[in-house]
Design a protein around this motif. Structure first.
Motif, PDB file in Angstrom:
ATOM      1  N   ARG A  85       5.818   5.016 -21.159  1.00  0.00           N
ATOM      2  CA  ARG A  85       6.642   4.810 -19.957  1.00  0.00           C
ATOM      3  C   ARG A  85       5.988   5.434 -18.736  1.00  0.00           C
ATOM      4  N   HIS A  86       5.311   6.542 -18.945  1.00  0.00           N
ATOM      5  CA  HIS A  86       4.561   7.196 -17.883  1.00  0.00           C
ATOM      6  C   HIS A  86       3.417   6.295 -17.401  1.00  0.00           C
ATOM      7  N   ILE A  87       2.694   5.709 -18.327  1.00  0.00           N
ATOM      8  CA  ILE A  87       1.578   4.822 -17.972  1.00  0.00           C
ATOM      9  C   ILE A  87       2.085   3.543 -17.321  1.00  0.00           C
ATOM     10  N   TYR A  88       3.264   3.054 -17.693  1.00  0.00           N
ATOM     11  CA  TYR A  88       3.834   1.873 -17.038  1.00  0.00           C
ATOM     12  C   TYR A  88       4.025   2.105 -15.542  1.00  0.00           C
ATOM     13  N   ILE A  89       4.383   3.334 -15.163  1.00  0.00           N
ATOM     14  CA  ILE A  89       4.538   3.642 -13.743  1.00  0.00           C
ATOM     15  C   ILE A  89       3.179   3.585 -13.049  1.00  0.00           C
ATOM     16  N   LEU A  90       2.144   4.090 -13.700  1.00  0.00           N
ATOM     17  CA  LEU A  90       0.793   3.985 -13.140  1.00  0.00           C
ATOM     18  C   LEU A  90       0.380   2.524 -13.004  1.00  0.00           C
ATOM     19  N   PHE A  91       0.651   1.744 -14.030  1.00  0.00           N
ATOM     20  CA  PHE A  91       0.365   0.310 -14.035  1.00  0.00           C
ATOM     21  C   PHE A  91       1.000  -0.369 -12.815  1.00  0.00           C
ATOM     22  N   SER A  92       2.238  -0.046 -12.545  1.00  0.00           N
ATOM     23  CA  SER A  92       2.952  -0.632 -11.424  1.00  0.00           C
ATOM     24  C   SER A  92       2.357  -0.176 -10.091  1.00  0.00           C
ATOM     25  N   LEU A 117       0.822  -1.210   0.000  1.00  0.00           N
ATOM     26  CA  LEU A 117       0.000   0.000   0.000  1.00  0.00           C
ATOM     27  C   LEU A 117       0.855   1.258   0.000  1.00  0.00           C
ATOM     28  N   VAL A 118       1.836   1.321   0.876  1.00  0.00           N
ATOM     29  CA  VAL A 118       2.699   2.504   0.949  1.00  0.00           C
ATOM     30  C   VAL A 118       3.509   2.654  -0.334  1.00  0.00           C
ATOM     31  N   PHE A 119       4.069   1.546  -0.820  1.00  0.00           N
ATOM     32  CA  PHE A 119       4.856   1.590  -2.047  1.00  0.00           C
ATOM     33  C   PHE A 119       3.980   2.004  -3.232  1.00  0.00           C
ATOM     34  N   GLY A 120       2.743   1.527  -3.265  1.00  0.00           N
ATOM     35  CA  GLY A 120       1.814   1.913  -4.325  1.00  0.00           C
ATOM     36  C   GLY A 120       1.494   3.401  -4.289  1.00  0.00           C
ATOM     37  N   VAL A 121       1.315   3.956  -3.101  1.00  0.00           N
ATOM     38  CA  VAL A 121       1.061   5.390  -2.968  1.00  0.00           C
ATOM     39  C   VAL A 121       2.285   6.183  -3.415  1.00  0.00           C
ATOM     40  N   VAL A 122       3.477   5.730  -3.025  1.00  0.00           N
ATOM     41  CA  VAL A 122       4.714   6.398  -3.452  1.00  0.00           C
ATOM     42  C   VAL A 122       4.838   6.351  -4.977  1.00  0.00           C
ATOM     43  N   LEU A 123       4.558   5.188  -5.556  1.00  0.00           N
ATOM     44  CA  LEU A 123       4.632   5.075  -7.026  1.00  0.00           C
ATOM     45  C   LEU A 123       3.583   5.950  -7.706  1.00  0.00           C
ATOM     46  N   PHE A 124       2.411   6.083  -7.101  1.00  0.00           N
ATOM     47  CA  PHE A 124       1.398   6.958  -7.685  1.00  0.00           C
ATOM     48  C   PHE A 124       1.875   8.406  -7.639  1.00  0.00           C
ATOM     49  N   TYR A 126       8.301  -7.688 -17.972  1.00  0.00           N
ATOM     50  CA  TYR A 126       8.440  -9.131 -17.763  1.00  0.00           C
ATOM     51  C   TYR A 126       8.600  -9.476 -16.285  1.00  0.00           C
ATOM     52  N   THR A 127       9.302  -8.628 -15.547  1.00  0.00           N
ATOM     53  CA  THR A 127       9.466  -8.873 -14.120  1.00  0.00           C
ATOM     54  C   THR A 127       8.140  -8.714 -13.382  1.00  0.00           C
ATOM     55  N   SER A 128       7.328  -7.763 -13.799  1.00  0.00           N
ATOM     56  CA  SER A 128       6.008  -7.628 -13.174  1.00  0.00           C
ATOM     57  C   SER A 128       5.129  -8.826 -13.502  1.00  0.00           C
ATOM     58  N   LEU A 129       5.235  -9.336 -14.714  1.00  0.00           N
ATOM     59  CA  LEU A 129       4.499 -10.552 -15.071  1.00  0.00           C
ATOM     60  C   LEU A 129       4.943 -11.720 -14.196  1.00  0.00           C
ATOM     61  N   LEU A 174       7.849  -7.775  -8.014  1.00  0.00           N
ATOM     62  CA  LEU A 174       7.043  -6.600  -8.325  1.00  0.00           C
ATOM     63  C   LEU A 174       7.740  -5.308  -7.901  1.00  0.00           C
ATOM     64  N   THR A 175       8.456  -5.354  -6.797  1.00  0.00           N
ATOM     65  CA  THR A 175       9.192  -4.179  -6.344  1.00  0.00           C
ATOM     66  C   THR A 175      10.346  -3.863  -7.288  1.00  0.00           C
ATOM     67  N   VAL A 176      11.071  -4.891  -7.699  1.00  0.00           N
ATOM     68  CA  VAL A 176      12.157  -4.701  -8.670  1.00  0.00           C
ATOM     69  C   VAL A 176      11.594  -4.173  -9.986  1.00  0.00           C
ATOM     70  N   SER A 177      10.454  -4.713 -10.395  1.00  0.00           N
ATOM     71  CA  SER A 177       9.810  -4.274 -11.621  1.00  0.00           C
ATOM     72  C   SER A 177       9.490  -2.782 -11.574  1.00  0.00           C
ATOM     73  N   SER A 178       8.986  -2.325 -10.444  1.00  0.00           N
ATOM     74  CA  SER A 178       8.658  -0.901 -10.305  1.00  0.00           C
ATOM     75  C   SER A 178       9.903  -0.035 -10.475  1.00  0.00           C
ATOM     76  N   GLY A 179      10.998  -0.462  -9.865  1.00  0.00           N
ATOM     77  CA  GLY A 179      12.246   0.276 -10.020  1.00  0.00           C
ATOM     78  C   GLY A 179      12.706   0.319 -11.470  1.00  0.00           C
ATOM     79  N   LEU A 180      12.571  -0.813 -12.148  1.00  0.00           N
ATOM     80  CA  LEU A 180      12.963  -0.866 -13.562  1.00  0.00           C
ATOM     81  C   LEU A 180      12.100   0.056 -14.416  1.00  0.00           C
ATOM     82  N   LEU A 181      10.805   0.112 -14.126  1.00  0.00           N
ATOM     83  CA  LEU A 181       9.910   0.939 -14.931  1.00  0.00           C
ATOM     84  C   LEU A 181      10.167   2.429 -14.705  1.00  0.00           C
ATOM     85  N   VAL A 182      10.485   2.817 -13.476  1.00  0.00           N
ATOM     86  CA  VAL A 182      10.836   4.220 -13.221  1.00  0.00           C
ATOM     87  C   VAL A 182      12.167   4.543 -13.894  1.00  0.00           C
TER      88      VAL A 182
END
Length: 131
Positions: A44-51, A6-13, A111-114, A81-89
């Protein structure tokens, strides 16, 4: 772990909204930039939202399983999923501002998020017998 998601999702948002502000400030005249770069920026912007949305959704229901093998799958899924978020940013910054074209960073992030989602699905199967 649900609080982490939840916290990581809010930070990513927040990162998603910040990258949107950067795009508006750095590229105010959308018609002046090549369409390929514009599509690259938006995707790439939408990928961050996706994550961010994956983490928010996962954080709203996540509970570790009692079975240790399921718990391991869930833990590795969360790490992926956490690594994936870092890669997408990183892909947003690198592909737009450094390379100005597609690179493998965003592909690895997707692929990492998958992989993370698949690990969570495997870890979640049969949880009803866990209780």
């Amino acid at each position: 772990m649900s609080w982490f998601h939840l916290v990581f999702g809010v930070v990513l948002f927040f990162v998603f909204t910040t990258t949107g502000s950067y795009m508006r400030a750095d590229f105010p005249d959308k018609e002046a930039i090549p369409q390929e770069l514009r599509i690259l920026m938006r995707s790439r912007h939408i990928y961050i939202l996706f994550s961010a949305l994956i983490h928010l959704a996962l954080g709203s229901y996540f509970r570790f399983s009692l079975a240790s093998w399921r718990k391991a799958f869930q833990l590795f899924g969360s790490i992926a999923l956490t690594v994936s978020s870092g890669l997408l940013v990183w892909a947003f910054v690198s592909e737009i501002y450094n390379f100005r074209h597609f690179s493998e960073i965003s592909r690895f992030g997707i692929y990492t998020s998958l992989a993370g989602i698949i690990l969570h699905i495997i870890g979640g199967f049969g949880r009803k017998q866990d209780r």
